[in-house]
Enzyme design. Sequence first.
Site, PDB file in Angstrom:
ATOM      1  N   GLY A   1       0.828  -1.186   0.000  1.00 31.74           N
ATOM      2  CA  GLY A   1       0.000   0.000   0.000  1.00 31.74           C
ATOM      3  C   GLY A   1       0.863   1.236   0.000  1.00 31.74           C
ATOM      4  N   TYR A   2       0.247   2.354  -0.346  1.00 29.59           N
ATOM      5  CA  TYR A   2       0.959   3.620  -0.457  1.00 29.59           C
ATOM      6  C   TYR A   2       0.398   4.635   0.521  1.00 29.59           C
ATOM      7  CZ  TYR A   2       3.239   1.664  -4.443  1.00 29.59           C
ATOM      8  OH  TYR A   2       4.011   0.861  -5.240  1.00 29.59           O
TER       9      TYR A   2
END
Length: 157
Positions: free
Chosen positions: A28-29
């Site tokens: 995820g970012y």
Amino acid sequence: MGREIERKFLVQGEEWRSLGTGTQYRQGYFPTSPDCTVRVRVAGDRAYLTIKGKTKGISRKEFEYPIPVSEAEEMLEELCDRPFIEKMRYRIAIGNLVWEVDEFTGENQGLILAEVELEKENQAIALPEWIGTEVSRDPRYFNSNLARSPYTHWRDR
């Protein structure tokens, strides 16, 4: 200072499947700027926090640090934007290079990319038969952009 020099290609055919074993990835970012991406990644039984600078050509600054899997899972669930990048990564050694083939699932189902890290930007490489169109300079194929604009939502794929 870390530096990543990477070429990225679409994959064609199925020949590559017998050449390596896969590891499940989930990443995820964190909300970031166009000049910097920060991601957390769980790869099998390991986890990493990675900071990448702005891409110039096929190069960018990269810093990666191992972190506990439990902390990575907590960051993914509580701090990262959705959707996640989910994929099986196959590492395929050919000559003195290691190709990483990513078969995406989830919101990017149907996309298969191969990337190879190089020592210098102009390094000559032999392309395996299963390598298709080069997309190194197409930002749509950056994982951080696939998280924001998933492959299954593209009109022109």
